[in-house]
Write an enzyme that holds these catalytic residues in place. Structure first.
Site, PDB file in Angstrom:
ATOM      1  N   LYS A 117       9.034   3.065  15.585  1.00 54.68           N
ATOM      2  CA  LYS A 117       8.758   2.210  14.428  1.00 54.68           C
ATOM      3  C   LYS A 117       9.836   1.157  14.345  1.00 54.68           C
ATOM      4  CE  LYS A 117       5.616   2.193  11.099  1.00 54.68           C
ATOM      5  NZ  LYS A 117       4.243   2.754  11.134  1.00 54.68           N
TER       6      LYS A 117
HETATM    7  P1  NAD Z   1      -0.892  -3.977   3.819  1.00 53.58           P
HETATM    8  O1  NAD Z   1       0.359  -4.754   3.678  1.00 53.58           O
HETATM    9  O2  NAD Z   1      -2.079  -4.566   4.488  1.00 53.58           O
HETATM   10  O3  NAD Z   1      -1.402  -3.498   2.352  1.00 53.58           O
HETATM   11  C1  NAD Z   1      -0.597  -2.793   1.459  1.00 53.58           C
HETATM   12  C2  NAD Z   1      -1.319  -2.715   0.108  1.00 53.58           C
HETATM   13  O4  NAD Z   1      -0.554  -1.926  -0.797  1.00 53.58           O
HETATM   14  C3  NAD Z   1      -1.494  -4.065  -0.586  1.00 53.58           C
HETATM   15  O5  NAD Z   1      -2.686  -4.062  -1.334  1.00 53.58           O
HETATM   16  C4  NAD Z   1      -0.278  -4.122  -1.517  1.00 53.58           C
HETATM   17  O6  NAD Z   1      -0.512  -4.987  -2.641  1.00 53.58           O
HETATM   18  C5  NAD Z   1      -0.179  -2.672  -1.949  1.00 53.58           C
HETATM   19  N1  NAD Z   1       1.161  -2.254  -2.315  1.00 53.58           N
HETATM   20  C6  NAD Z   1       2.324  -2.522  -1.645  1.00 53.58           C
HETATM   21  N2  NAD Z   1       3.355  -1.955  -2.299  1.00 53.58           N
HETATM   22  C7  NAD Z   1       2.839  -1.300  -3.367  1.00 53.58           C
HETATM   23  C8  NAD Z   1       3.408  -0.527  -4.421  1.00 53.58           C
HETATM   24  N3  NAD Z   1       4.722  -0.328  -4.499  1.00 53.58           N
HETATM   25  N4  NAD Z   1       2.555  -0.010  -5.344  1.00 53.58           N
HETATM   26  C9  NAD Z   1       1.230  -0.216  -5.268  1.00 53.58           C
HETATM   27  N5  NAD Z   1       0.646  -0.965  -4.303  1.00 53.58           N
HETATM   28  C10 NAD Z   1       1.446  -1.483  -3.386  1.00 53.58           C
HETATM   29  O7  NAD Z   1      -0.445  -2.601   4.506  1.00 53.58           O
HETATM   30  P2  NAD Z   1      -1.369  -1.564   5.261  1.00 53.58           P
HETATM   31  O8  NAD Z   1      -1.378  -1.893   6.688  1.00 53.58           O
HETATM   32  O9  NAD Z   1      -2.660  -1.407   4.521  1.00 53.58           O
HETATM   33  O10 NAD Z   1      -0.493  -0.243   5.126  1.00 53.58           O
HETATM   34  C11 NAD Z   1      -0.539   0.578   3.952  1.00 53.58           C
HETATM   35  C12 NAD Z   1       0.055   1.929   4.296  1.00 53.58           C
HETATM   36  O11 NAD Z   1      -0.692   2.525   5.361  1.00 53.58           O
HETATM   37  C13 NAD Z   1       1.505   1.939   4.778  1.00 53.58           C
HETATM   38  O12 NAD Z   1       2.096   3.151   4.369  1.00 53.58           O
HETATM   39  C14 NAD Z   1       1.368   1.932   6.299  1.00 53.58           C
HETATM   40  O13 NAD Z   1       2.512   2.447   6.942  1.00 53.58           O
HETATM   41  C15 NAD Z   1       0.171   2.848   6.447  1.00 53.58           C
HETATM   42  N6  NAD Z   1      -0.580   2.731   7.701  1.00 53.58           N
HETATM   43  C16 NAD Z   1      -1.101   1.540   8.118  1.00 53.58           C
HETATM   44  C17 NAD Z   1      -1.857   1.496   9.288  1.00 53.58           C
HETATM   45  C18 NAD Z   1      -2.514   0.226   9.761  1.00 53.58           C
HETATM   46  O14 NAD Z   1      -3.242   0.292  10.776  1.00 53.58           O
HETATM   47  N7  NAD Z   1      -2.354  -0.892   9.096  1.00 53.58           N
HETATM   48  C19 NAD Z   1      -2.053   2.646  10.044  1.00 53.58           C
HETATM   49  C20 NAD Z   1      -1.513   3.855   9.589  1.00 53.58           C
HETATM   50  C21 NAD Z   1      -0.790   3.882   8.401  1.00 53.58           C
END
Ligand code: NAD
Length: 427
Positions: A117
């Site tokens: 990461k």
């Molecule tokens: P992203 O940046 O596309 O979206 C994040 C979302 O969460 C947004 O809607 C944002 O407004 C909201 N957010 C951010 N901080 C917040 C808070 N403190 N309280 C409430 N809402 C909040 O990110 P993503 O890619 O959707 O990732 C979200 C989570 O999923 C992370 O933990 C990431 O590590 C995990 N994840 C992502 C992927 C991927 O393929 N993108 C895969 C596995 C896990």
């Protein structure tokens, strides 16, 4: 009184340290597995941690130096794999926990990668596209000897996207003097990305939720879903759940959420979010804070935003049947027992959100073959992996009499330990 408050704060800060949360679960699973002490000593620490300082010429003409990390947690089963996060508050501890989770996640879905990461301390909302490009390219240049298709394959995470991956691929390729598409995944389709990658984490969530609700004899139309977050995971996940007939009754972004017990028209709400960058003016719904959203009575709760949303101080108020962890680490280790005692069926993050890394693996395979699959082929293969992994974890939990999170960790640690033992430890 004051000292009790300080004690509570210390307890909560320990509880919300993602590395501590990860290690608590690792230790419990290792103990139940009776893991050999030598293997335990090797597997509990990352393989390598890199800290880099990244000078960037800002639009003002001034130079600003950013701090970045890349943690390569484990290589026993293949190259390190994991996203890169841009955030003002990202820390090495957080990146270390996320890298370890990638090791366990890849092992749960049985893809031949280890865990890695990256993170850069910056505020992308305050930076121009040009500044972000220069930051990304210099960060990639600093990592150049450590990443590569056989070494470590980054992907997007919070605040990074297809464009970020395109810049990293291009920077790496410029140094290699030829195009190396397989150095990152999550790229735009036209330059070596995979069909279905953008939707893969949300689609994977849908597949495991489909399996979980069968245990409760529920079907999508009578299943109420609450989603926290509306980005790549939450937004796309909600959209796919809506298309599959689920009733999504609440969704949020960082500024708060919207709630309608009769269901929200998710495509419409997401179009509104894209157009106005907020749910605030969206009509026909009630407003809820992110804290209150988690406590709405529902069948499936999908925290898909960030870490530490469900903790020992709010876990008792969670009212769902199934908790499907879209985000990494949304539940603290201290909250696990409370959820378990409430009888909540948890689809742990290292299983629930593994669709992204699974299709990243497919992308890496396609790049290396130079032969690209149709989206339906990607989705079918993803479904096979997610359903098989869900069943593996549930079976493991039943066989060992443990909860599903412990089972997922045990299964993953067992696989990594087996391969480490086969290779032997070069000591
Ligand atoms: P992203 O940046 O596309 O979206 C994040 C979302 O969460 C947004 O809607 C944002 O407004 C909201 N957010 C951010 N901080 C917040 C808070 N403190 N309280 C409430 N809402 C909040 O990110 P993503 O890619 O959707 O990732 C979200 C989570 O999923 C992370 O933990 C990431 O590590 C995990 N994840 C992502 C992927 C991927 O393929 N993108 C895969 C596995 C896990």
């Amino acid at each position: 009184m004051a000292s009790a408050m300080v004690e509570d704060q210390i307890k909560m800060s320990k509880e919300t340290n993602p590395f501590e949360s990860m290690m608590e679960r690792f230790d419990r699973a290792a103990q139940l597995l009776n893991l050999d002490p030598d293997l335990y000593a090797v597997m509990r620490v990352p393989n390598r941690e890199l800290k880099v300082y990244i000078p960037v010429r800002m639009d003002s003409g001034r130079m600003q130096v950013f701090e970045g990390f890349r943690v390569q947690h484990n290589f026993a089963r293949g190259p390190a794999k994991g996203g890169i996060r841009y955030a003002p508050d990202v820390t090495i501890e957080e990146v270390r926990a996320l890298a370890a989770w990638m090791t366990w996640k890849c092992a749960v879905v049985n893809v031949p990668f280890g865990g890695g990461k990256g993170g850069v301390i910056c505020d992308p909302q305050q930076m121009s596209i040009g500044e972000l490009e220069r930051l990304t390219r210099r960060y990639a240049a600093e990592l150049i000897d450590f990443i590569g298709p056989e070494k470590d394959v980054p992907a997007p995470d919070m605040n990074t996207n297809e464009q970020t991956m395109a810049w990293i691929m291009d920077t790496y390729s410029m140094h290699a003097r030829h195009t190396v598409t397989a150095v990152v995944t999550g790229k735009p389709i036209d330059i070596g990305g995979s069909a279905g990658r953008r939707e893969a984490t949300g689609r994977g969530l849908l597949f495991v939720i489909n399996e979980a609700i069968k245990r409760f004899k529920m079907a999508p139309p009578n299943t109420r879903v609450v989603v926290q977050g509306s980005g790549n995971v939450g937004g796309i996940g909600a959209q796919l759940l809506h298309e599959a007939g689920y009733k999504v009754i609440a969704i949020s972004d960082i500024n708060g959420g919207i709630y309608n017990p009769n269901g929200i028209d998710i495509p419409n709400a997401m179009a509104h979010l894209r157009a106005t960058r907020s749910f605030e003016e969206y009509e026909g719904v009630e407003r809820v804070s992110n804290e209150d959203l988690l406590e709405i009575e529902c069948d499936v709760l999908v925290p898909a935003a960030t870490e530490n949303q469900i903790r020992s101080d709010n876990a008792k108020r969670i009212k769902c049947k199934v908790l499907a962890e879209g985000a990494n680490g949304p539940t603290t280790a201290a909250a696990d027992k409370i959820l378990h005692d409430k009888g909540i069926f948890v689809i742990p993050d290292i299983l629930a959100n593994a669709g992204g890394v699974t299709v990243s693996y497919f992308e890496w395979v396609q790049d290396r073959m130079g032969y690209f699959w149709k989206e339906n082929v990607v989705n079918e293969r993803l479904q096979d992996v997610m359903v098989a992994s869900f069943n593996d974890v549930v079976k493991y939990a039943d066989q060992h009499g443990v909860d599903t999170r412990t089972a997922a960790y045990m299964l993953a640690i067992d696989r990594v330990a087996y391969d480490t033992r086969m290779r032997g430890i070069y000591a």
